[in-house]
Design a protein around this motif. Sequence first.
Motif, PDB file in Angstrom:
ATOM      1  N   PHE A  94       0.984  -1.214   0.053  1.00  0.00           N
ATOM      2  CA  PHE A  94      -0.047   0.007  -0.183  1.00  0.00           C
ATOM      3  C   PHE A  94       0.820   1.115  -0.116  1.00  0.00           C
ATOM      4  O   PHE A  94       0.528   2.140  -0.991  1.00  0.00           O
ATOM      5  CB  PHE A  94      -1.141  -0.189   1.143  1.00  0.00           C
ATOM      6  N   TRP A  95       1.981   1.417   0.794  1.00  0.00           N
ATOM      7  CA  TRP A  95       2.571   2.557   1.036  1.00  0.00           C
ATOM      8  C   TRP A  95       3.518   2.837  -0.133  1.00  0.00           C
ATOM      9  O   TRP A  95       4.070   4.083  -0.383  1.00  0.00           O
ATOM     10  CB  TRP A  95       3.386   2.570   2.382  1.00  0.00           C
ATOM     11  N   SER A  96       4.148   1.735  -0.823  1.00  0.00           N
ATOM     12  CA  SER A  96       4.866   1.659  -1.988  1.00  0.00           C
ATOM     13  C   SER A  96       3.953   2.372  -3.072  1.00  0.00           C
ATOM     14  O   SER A  96       4.505   3.218  -3.975  1.00  0.00           O
ATOM     15  CB  SER A  96       5.353   0.250  -2.233  1.00  0.00           C
ATOM     16  N   LEU A  97       2.856   1.874  -3.118  1.00  0.00           N
ATOM     17  CA  LEU A  97       1.882   2.417  -4.347  1.00  0.00           C
ATOM     18  C   LEU A  97       1.686   3.895  -4.117  1.00  0.00           C
ATOM     19  O   LEU A  97       1.426   4.772  -4.965  1.00  0.00           O
ATOM     20  CB  LEU A  97       0.571   1.521  -4.353  1.00  0.00           C
ATOM     21  N   ARG A 162      -7.195   0.220   7.592  1.00  0.00           N
ATOM     22  CA  ARG A 162      -6.270  -0.012   8.630  1.00  0.00           C
ATOM     23  C   ARG A 162      -4.818   0.838   8.466  1.00  0.00           C
ATOM     24  O   ARG A 162      -4.490   1.298   9.502  1.00  0.00           O
ATOM     25  CB  ARG A 162      -5.895  -1.367   8.543  1.00  0.00           C
ATOM     26  N   GLU A 163      -4.520   1.068   7.322  1.00  0.00           N
ATOM     27  CA  GLU A 163      -3.184   1.656   7.126  1.00  0.00           C
ATOM     28  C   GLU A 163      -3.470   3.165   7.577  1.00  0.00           C
ATOM     29  O   GLU A 163      -2.555   3.567   8.210  1.00  0.00           O
ATOM     30  CB  GLU A 163      -2.428   1.517   5.674  1.00  0.00           C
ATOM     31  N   LEU A 164      -4.385   3.817   7.121  1.00  0.00           N
ATOM     32  CA  LEU A 164      -4.666   5.054   7.275  1.00  0.00           C
ATOM     33  C   LEU A 164      -5.210   5.465   8.753  1.00  0.00           C
ATOM     34  O   LEU A 164      -4.673   6.539   9.375  1.00  0.00           O
ATOM     35  CB  LEU A 164      -5.748   5.478   6.329  1.00  0.00           C
ATOM     36  N   PHE A 165      -5.541   4.399   9.329  1.00  0.00           N
ATOM     37  CA  PHE A 165      -5.851   4.618  10.932  1.00  0.00           C
ATOM     38  C   PHE A 165      -4.489   4.773  11.476  1.00  0.00           C
ATOM     39  O   PHE A 165      -4.192   5.676  12.407  1.00  0.00           O
ATOM     40  CB  PHE A 165      -6.581   3.613  11.265  1.00  0.00           C
ATOM     41  N   TYR A 166      -3.527   3.807  11.356  1.00  0.00           N
ATOM     42  CA  TYR A 166      -2.402   3.917  11.892  1.00  0.00           C
ATOM     43  C   TYR A 166      -1.582   4.934  11.669  1.00  0.00           C
ATOM     44  O   TYR A 166      -0.705   5.646  12.408  1.00  0.00           O
ATOM     45  CB  TYR A 166      -1.515   2.654  11.427  1.00  0.00           C
ATOM     46  N   ALA A 167      -1.579   5.313  10.427  1.00  0.00           N
ATOM     47  CA  ALA A 167      -0.864   6.818   9.843  1.00  0.00           C
ATOM     48  C   ALA A 167      -1.361   7.825  10.625  1.00  0.00           C
ATOM     49  O   ALA A 167      -0.735   8.824  10.954  1.00  0.00           O
ATOM     50  CB  ALA A 167      -1.055   6.743   8.502  1.00  0.00           C
ATOM     51  N   THR A 168      -2.579   7.892  10.925  1.00  0.00           N
ATOM     52  CA  THR A 168      -3.407   9.103  11.530  1.00  0.00           C
ATOM     53  C   THR A 168      -2.852   9.033  13.105  1.00  0.00           C
ATOM     54  O   THR A 168      -2.465  10.129  13.696  1.00  0.00           O
ATOM     55  CB  THR A 168      -4.792   8.796  11.669  1.00  0.00           C
ATOM     56  N   LYS A 169      -2.628   7.886  13.595  1.00  0.00           N
ATOM     57  CA  LYS A 169      -2.070   7.696  15.094  1.00  0.00           C
ATOM     58  C   LYS A 169      -0.986   8.407  15.188  1.00  0.00           C
ATOM     59  O   LYS A 169      -0.396   8.924  16.376  1.00  0.00           O
ATOM     60  CB  LYS A 169      -2.279   6.244  15.448  1.00  0.00           C
ATOM     61  N   ILE A 170       0.026   8.272  14.410  1.00  0.00           N
ATOM     62  CA  ILE A 170       1.464   8.764  14.315  1.00  0.00           C
ATOM     63  C   ILE A 170       1.791  10.107  13.858  1.00  0.00           C
ATOM     64  O   ILE A 170       2.510  10.726  13.885  1.00  0.00           O
ATOM     65  CB  ILE A 170       2.497   7.883  13.806  1.00  0.00           C
TER      66      ILE A 170
END
Length: 600
Positions: A94-97, A162-170
Amino acid sequence: ATKANMNATKAALSVATATTAAAILYTTRQKRENRLRALLAGTSVDIKANHNAGDRIIADREFCSTDLEAFDKYVALLRSQTRIEGDEPMSERFWSLIRDQLEVGATSHGYHPSQKPGTFVLKSDANVKSFMTRMLQLASVYELHPLSLSKQTMLPLSIVLRELFYATKIGMVSMLWIPECSHCGGAVCSRFTLEKLPRNENCKNCMSRNDIDKLDDVKVMFKFLPEILYAPSNWHDCPVSSERLRHIKFFGLVPPSVVGSGFTFTAGVDPKFDLGKALPPGKYCIFDPVGRVQLTLDVQGEATEEDSPLKLSIKASEHCMNEDALMTGSQSYSNISLAHGKVAFDCLADKKSFFSFTLYDDITDDQMFNVPQDEREPFASAADCIHHPSFQKLFSTQVVSDSSGIMVSRVVLVFTDVVGSTAMYSKSGDGPALAAVQRHFQVLFQAFSTTGRIVKTVGDSVMAAFSSGEAAVTAVAKALDGIATKCRLPDGSPLEIRVGMHAGESLMVTVNGINDYFGSTVNVAARVESKANARECLISESVFDSDPDALDKFNRLLARGYDHTRDAQLELKGVDGYVKARGFSSKNHAAFNYKGKVAI
């Protein structure tokens, strides 16, 4: 010195925790804001005095640009974080794309204002189109819409969220809740937390009154930090209908200026630079929902070859839409009269937002703002987020606004209960029986939190919520298998549960700090559970309605050896008529003869 600071920051981030990283980035941000204040000293541009907060201005950054180094630092932080039990590791794909899409903004586009206050750089139609191409290339990451990203990356929506939730958290991205306007499809408002959503509000785009009473009508959208993607704007998410597009005469793009310089766009002045021909006599509108700018033009006569070009200065801050005035109906717009349509427009975006200089011919409010449903993009909603297991773990304090509640158009509710718990406590003793119940809770929590969320427990019962029937059926099958193999009483007999499942509209209300559900769907789900036999899950037909994936999952379970226990017409207390249901039981229950021994 800047390079040394960047190297030091990079080294520190490689070993920093998320908290330390945020502090480092805050220090860097403060330095940039200090440089901005120094740059603004002595100029006539006062960005802070303009309406709306807008995004942060970074004095030394090119508008519509990306910083891949800052992006990579945050990805490294994401990679280093220990995720909550049950959540998969970071999706490298995901983050590579996403990085691939950001790369286009790492090179200069050359669409720059002058550094000399009060000057205007002439931009041609070719310049505008080239810059517009850059913006379109970054459009998918400028506003991160999870459902759109799911389609682009071909990853499930659950992974993207899920990835965006974790990115929000940091602190890598911010998460925004945006009610969709029923009239224009735009953003009624935006809030960082669910509880701050108003019960009703005038749309910031078309000013239509909206009742915010359904979570399904609230979009979730994410935005990168300006350090990663720099494209400051005062507003966002303003869809344009095909009807409105037909009325556009021409447009130009004006990045925000901190020194008081802008761009010049011409009509009928010089074919090499003109955005369009000289304007014929008539009424026109300049409207930009992003920069919150509107004014009208009245061209009196036809331009001739002998006519000298007229010069019209458009300073964005002088034509702002005032939200308070709009709500009270006292908003007045500048109405500028022009002798003819051969015009040079000097445009200055002296706000914390870019300004889209878009000129329309005479257009009604309905043509300007009404966006039909079939022209609107589908979106991931607040309901999708609340039922996502990672959201429940990371943002448990995000609750709906007040005790009056907000509707969810469709939720799948699951109720479980331990069969014969009174006799179990009497026969086994309180301590051993409680230990078995606690093991059963662990099994249920692990199974349900993989694809849904635990709403609450009441005694020995569990209430869980899912966004789809397929997710609920999958979780219940896993739970029944786990109970059959892992939960025993002291005499070796298995602990038994019954399960009921029902779907429909429900009212979400904050109770004791959690998002709980109330209404007939909850009552029916609980009644369905009460009709189930030991080791059986009864599923009402409402779960399969308009959800073919749920029915397909049910049939695949039967093909794998799960028992189809029955098709039933349930007569439920307090419910008119009958409720159709079908049941299944775990394929593992046959491994035990329920007399304390394993069957061979």
